[in-house]
Write a protein that holds these residues in place. Structure first.
Motif, mmCIF file in Angstrom:
data_model
loop_
_atom_site.group_PDB
_atom_site.id
_atom_site.type_symbol
_atom_site.label_atom_id
_atom_site.label_comp_id
_atom_site.label_asym_id
_atom_site.label_seq_id
_atom_site.Cartn_x
_atom_site.Cartn_y
_atom_site.Cartn_z
ATOM 1 N N UNK A 244 0.825 -1.217 0.000
ATOM 2 C CA UNK A 244 0.000 0.000 0.000
ATOM 3 C C UNK A 244 0.859 1.268 0.000
ATOM 4 N N UNK A 245 1.948 1.264 0.736
ATOM 5 C CA UNK A 245 2.797 2.462 0.796
ATOM 6 C C UNK A 245 3.428 2.765 -0.574
ATOM 7 N N UNK A 246 3.840 1.720 -1.291
ATOM 8 C CA UNK A 246 4.408 1.906 -2.618
ATOM 9 C C UNK A 246 3.379 2.528 -3.561
ATOM 10 N N UNK A 247 2.173 1.990 -3.580
ATOM 11 C CA UNK A 247 1.117 2.494 -4.454
ATOM 12 C C UNK A 247 0.792 3.942 -4.105
ATOM 13 N N UNK A 248 0.681 4.238 -2.819
ATOM 14 C CA UNK A 248 0.366 5.587 -2.374
ATOM 15 C C UNK A 248 1.448 6.587 -2.804
ATOM 16 N N UNK A 249 2.698 6.201 -2.633
ATOM 17 C CA UNK A 249 3.812 7.071 -3.012
ATOM 18 C C UNK A 249 3.853 7.273 -4.527
ATOM 19 N N UNK A 250 3.662 6.201 -5.283
ATOM 20 C CA UNK A 250 3.668 6.301 -6.745
ATOM 21 C C UNK A 250 2.529 7.187 -7.233
ATOM 22 N N UNK A 251 1.350 7.004 -6.690
ATOM 23 C CA UNK A 251 0.200 7.802 -7.111
ATOM 24 C C UNK A 251 0.410 9.278 -6.782
ATOM 25 N N UNK A 252 0.974 9.567 -5.619
ATOM 26 C CA UNK A 252 1.245 10.958 -5.252
ATOM 27 C C UNK A 252 2.240 11.580 -6.239
ATOM 28 N N UNK A 253 3.243 10.811 -6.648
ATOM 29 C CA UNK A 253 4.226 11.314 -7.619
ATOM 30 C C UNK A 253 3.560 11.596 -8.963
ATOM 31 N N UNK A 254 2.732 10.685 -9.440
ATOM 32 C CA UNK A 254 2.044 10.887 -10.720
ATOM 33 C C UNK A 254 1.095 12.074 -10.645
ATOM 34 N N UNK A 255 0.415 12.230 -9.527
ATOM 35 C CA UNK A 255 -0.496 13.358 -9.366
ATOM 36 C C UNK A 255 0.278 14.670 -9.391
ATOM 37 N N UNK A 256 1.452 14.678 -8.767
ATOM 38 C CA UNK A 256 2.269 15.885 -8.781
ATOM 39 C C UNK A 256 2.759 16.239 -10.168
ATOM 40 N N UNK A 257 3.103 15.231 -10.957
ATOM 41 C CA UNK A 257 3.593 15.465 -12.315
ATOM 42 C C UNK A 257 2.477 15.950 -13.233
ATOM 43 N N UNK A 258 1.315 15.333 -13.137
ATOM 44 C CA UNK A 258 0.234 15.625 -14.080
ATOM 45 C C UNK A 258 -0.728 16.696 -13.584
ATOM 46 N N UNK A 259 -0.761 16.911 -12.271
ATOM 47 C CA UNK A 259 -1.727 17.855 -11.710
ATOM 48 C C UNK A 259 -3.138 17.285 -11.661
ATOM 49 N N UNK A 260 -3.263 15.967 -11.927
ATOM 50 C CA UNK A 260 -4.578 15.307 -11.917
ATOM 51 C C UNK A 260 -4.651 14.296 -10.784
ATOM 52 N N UNK A 261 -5.871 14.041 -10.358
ATOM 53 C CA UNK A 261 -6.104 12.996 -9.379
ATOM 54 C C UNK A 261 -6.686 11.791 -10.116
ATOM 55 N N UNK A 262 -6.194 10.608 -9.781
ATOM 56 C CA UNK A 262 -6.648 9.386 -10.448
ATOM 57 C C UNK A 262 -7.644 8.660 -9.595
#
Length: 49
Positions: free
Chosen positions: A31-49
């Motif tokens: 869960x921590x890996x997924x959470x960290x990866x998603x936060x990184x992608x959200x920061x790059x794209x400015x979108x929430x998945x």
């Protein structure tokens, strides 16, 4: 970008298509890996998945 795909890192893929056999469901990963990866992608794209 329209989606995030997690895959098993047997070798670095240099193309956009990830074979279904290498894909992982987020539930299969820590869960921590997924959470960290998603936060990184959200920061790059400015979108929430």
């Amino acid at each position: 970008m329209d989606k995030v795909v997690f895959y098993r890192f047997r070798h670095f893929l240099l193309w956009d298509h990830v074979p279904e056999s290498l894909r992982c469901a987020p539930e299969e990963l820590p869960a921590r890996f997924v959470s960290t990866a998603m936060a990184a992608f959200q920061g790059i794209t400015g979108k929430r998945f």
